[in-house]
Design a protein around this motif. Sequence first.
Motif, PDB file in Angstrom:
ATOM      1  N   GLY A  74       6.811  -8.103   0.193  1.00 54.14           N
ATOM      2  CA  GLY A  74       7.621  -9.233  -0.331  1.00 54.14           C
ATOM      3  C   GLY A  74       7.396 -10.604   0.590  1.00 54.14           C
ATOM      4  N   ARG A  75       8.656  -9.490   1.553  1.00 57.56           N
ATOM      5  CA  ARG A  75       8.785 -11.454   2.206  1.00 57.56           C
ATOM      6  C   ARG A  75       7.751 -11.559   3.088  1.00 57.56           C
ATOM      7  N   ALA A  76       7.375 -10.886   3.751  1.00 57.47           N
ATOM      8  CA  ALA A  76       5.724 -11.189   4.370  1.00 57.47           C
ATOM      9  C   ALA A  76       4.837 -12.499   3.237  1.00 57.47           C
ATOM     10  N   ILE A  77       4.876 -11.588   2.009  1.00 57.89           N
ATOM     11  CA  ILE A  77       4.128 -12.706   1.010  1.00 57.89           C
ATOM     12  C   ILE A  77       4.548 -14.161   1.335  1.00 57.89           C
ATOM     13  N   VAL A  78       6.154 -14.013   0.599  1.00 56.33           N
ATOM     14  CA  VAL A  78       6.781 -15.004   0.579  1.00 56.33           C
ATOM     15  C   VAL A  78       6.394 -16.070   2.510  1.00 56.33           C
ATOM     16  N   GLU A  79       6.800 -15.512   3.387  1.00 55.95           N
ATOM     17  CA  GLU A  79       6.347 -16.259   4.358  1.00 55.95           C
ATOM     18  C   GLU A  79       5.015 -16.956   4.818  1.00 55.95           C
ATOM     19  N   ARG A  80       4.051 -16.340   3.998  1.00 59.69           N
ATOM     20  CA  ARG A  80       2.631 -16.622   4.166  1.00 59.69           C
ATOM     21  C   ARG A  80       2.313 -18.051   3.265  1.00 59.69           C
ATOM     22  N   LEU A  81       3.043 -17.838   2.093  1.00 65.25           N
ATOM     23  CA  LEU A  81       2.510 -18.643   1.218  1.00 65.25           C
ATOM     24  C   LEU A  81       3.645 -20.080   1.687  1.00 65.25           C
TER      25      LEU A  81
ATOM     26  N   ARG B 290       0.213  -3.687   8.977  1.00 61.32           N
ATOM     27  CA  ARG B 290       1.155  -4.559   8.383  1.00 61.32           C
ATOM     28  C   ARG B 290       1.074  -5.023   7.140  1.00 61.32           C
ATOM     29  N   PRO B 291       2.641  -6.105   7.130  1.00 61.88           N
ATOM     30  CA  PRO B 291       2.752  -6.516   5.686  1.00 61.88           C
ATOM     31  C   PRO B 291       1.996  -7.429   5.943  1.00 61.88           C
ATOM     32  N   ASP B 292       2.195  -8.292   6.756  1.00 61.73           N
ATOM     33  CA  ASP B 292       0.982  -9.588   7.130  1.00 61.73           C
ATOM     34  C   ASP B 292       0.385  -9.414   6.541  1.00 61.73           C
ATOM     35  N   GLU B 293      -0.894  -8.342   7.101  1.00 65.28           N
ATOM     36  CA  GLU B 293      -1.991  -8.370   6.403  1.00 65.28           C
ATOM     37  C   GLU B 293      -2.151  -8.112   5.033  1.00 65.28           C
ATOM     38  N   VAL B 294      -1.043  -7.085   4.599  1.00 67.51           N
ATOM     39  CA  VAL B 294      -1.024  -7.594   2.574  1.00 67.51           C
ATOM     40  C   VAL B 294      -0.803  -8.743   2.580  1.00 67.51           C
TER      41      VAL B 294
END
Length: 251
Positions: free
Chosen positions: A20-27, A218-222
């Motif tokens: 979830g945090r990786a998604i927040v960071e990407r967006l 990795r979370p960033d790949e999701v």
Amino acid sequence: MAGRFTGKRALVTGGGRGIGRAIVERLAAEDAAVVVADVDLAHARSAAEALRDKGFTVEARTLDVGDPASFASFDERLDVLVANAGIQTFAPASELTVADWDRVLDVNARGTLLTLQLAARCLREGGAAVTVASIQALLPNALSANYAASKAAVLSLTKSFAAELAPRGIRVNAVAPGRIDTALSDFGSEQVGRITGQDAAEALQRRLSTNPLGRIGRPDEVAAAVAFLASDDASYITGECVNVCGGDVMA
């Protein structure tokens, strides 16, 4: 890639840590204004503060996705909503308790239902919702059958809402992660080791040895897959699931 979400507002459930945090960071990195919604406000605030320090527009909110009343304060207009919040417990299927069944299904299945209902209320025309399922929805899981069933429900709900919201131009898709390097994954290894008597690290390595790409994700790949599905680059995709699993599932 920057700018795909310029002028857009997103909400990510379970956004305080892990995937979830990786998604927040990407967006946020792609210029979205992001609401980090998490049952643990401390984790949400930590994520939001770290990103605000980098100049991004991020705010923290409390949300318990298993509690319908928790959604009452969310009435803002959104462009992107990511239903990521989830939990997992472990026990042999024949020993699974009703309490653990209810606990996991309340968060993962009912929580996704309530989050997608929020999407139906709050997403602007042309918006996008992305759910986070799991490849376990497609596989037998004798040690976490409640989790696998809950994620199968996530996939089914994704398709149902995709059909209902399509006339409004709202797309609904899913990602199904495989083994991803998170605290939840580490917890899973520990629990499987506890039940089976296997060394957790050795069990993980055996599993990864059968992965076509030969490694953990990795979370960033999701997060990258979520950002794609939420963006206009996926404007003609709805009701689909992208497996982010290094080839563990090919469909």
